[in-house]
Design a protein around this motif. Structure first.
Motif: not given
Length: 290
Positions: A118-125, A223-228
């Protein structure tokens, strides 16, 4: 129109994020079946990067890559509307000390990233964590949608910089200690051919150019997703640009190769999280068709 988009996102984010993610993944899998063009792009990219893998493996990864894209898109109302506290509660930090140390040097930071999970969430971090950051982005053609995207991406204090408006702002931002966020996995028609995942692709040299010119700390982030689930791990790593054989700095192309190679392990670890439908190797495709 932007008010309508905001209202729609507000209403959708009232639904559980796990439900939205599951619906998005299901839609993504359906689009994989129906959208022949992008399915073929994904499979062609996988053929190029993983020639040793069998067809069943490539089909499975392409299928799950579509699911991941759908999951990410349906999570956007939560990413764009939920509180900082809620979003940070969904993110585990790894090696943030590397980032803090780079910021404390006072010369700004070049942060390189890719379209992974989820790169949009990554950009907010970065702004959620309290860092001053500038994100280079491509404006949308639809003005209302672009206005909504800009408001959403800057709501915690980030600065958006259009890729079409030059880079005169960038040295000043570095001088002020800002983090400059750059995606390195997109095809650029006017980019420079650099190996990405082992194959030549037109790539921006911006991170290498400014890191070399200003001796700016250079980091990679994923940003790595944990599972799904809607839970993630934010990982940082330092990218060292080795000197050439004569002791001088690497040129920008060699530096960009070092930067791109630093992302390979992340992609190979969970390839289904990367955006395989993008024509990353259009440079090679055009040569092969000539």
């Amino acid at each position: 129109m932007s008010i309508l988009i905001k209202t729609l996102f507000f209403l959708v984010q009232l639904l559980p994020v796990r439900l939205l993610g599951a619906c998005g993944a299901g839609l993504g899998r359906f689009i994989y079946i129906m959208n022949r063009r992008h399915r073929n792009i994904a499979l062609r990219n996988l053929d190029r990067v993983y020639p040793e893998k069998d067809d069943a493996w490539k089909i499975r990864i392409a299928h799950e890559s579509f699911a991941e894209l759908g999951r990410t898109m349906f999570e956007m109302p939560h990413v764009f509307m939920r509180s900082k506290a809620y979003l940070l509660s969904r993110i585990e930090l790894e090696d943030e000390a590397l980032y803090k140390s780079a910021v404390e040097q006072g010369h700004g930071v070049i942060m390189t990233a890719m379209h992974h999970s989820n790169w949009e969430l990554g950009a907010l971090c970065f702004s959620m964590l309290g860092y001053e950051c500038d994100i280079i982005y491509r404006p949308l053609r639809q003005a209302p949608a672009d206005q909504f995207i800009k408001l959403s991406r800057t709501r915690f204090g980030a600065h958006l910089q259009s890729r079409f408006e030059g880079l005169r702002w960038l040295p000043r931002a570095l001088k002020n200690g800002h983090t400059i966020c750059v995606m390195v996995d997109q095809h650029l028609s006017n980019g420079t051919p650099v190996p990405f995942l082992g194959h030549m692709a037109n790539t921006t040299t911006l991170p290498a150019t400014f890191a070399n010119k200003y001796n700016t700390p250079l980091l990679g982030v994923s940003l790595d997703r944990i599972g799904t689930s809607f839970r993630f791990k934010l990982r940082f790593w330092k990218i060292e640009l080795p000197a050439s054989s004569d002791g001088k700095k690497q040129d920008d192309v060699a530096s960009m190769q070092t930067i791109c190679e630093s992302f390979a392990a992340n992609v190979h670890e969970r390839p289904e999280l990367w955006l395989w439908i993008h024509r990353r190797w259009l440079y090679l495709d055009e040569q092969e068709q000539a």
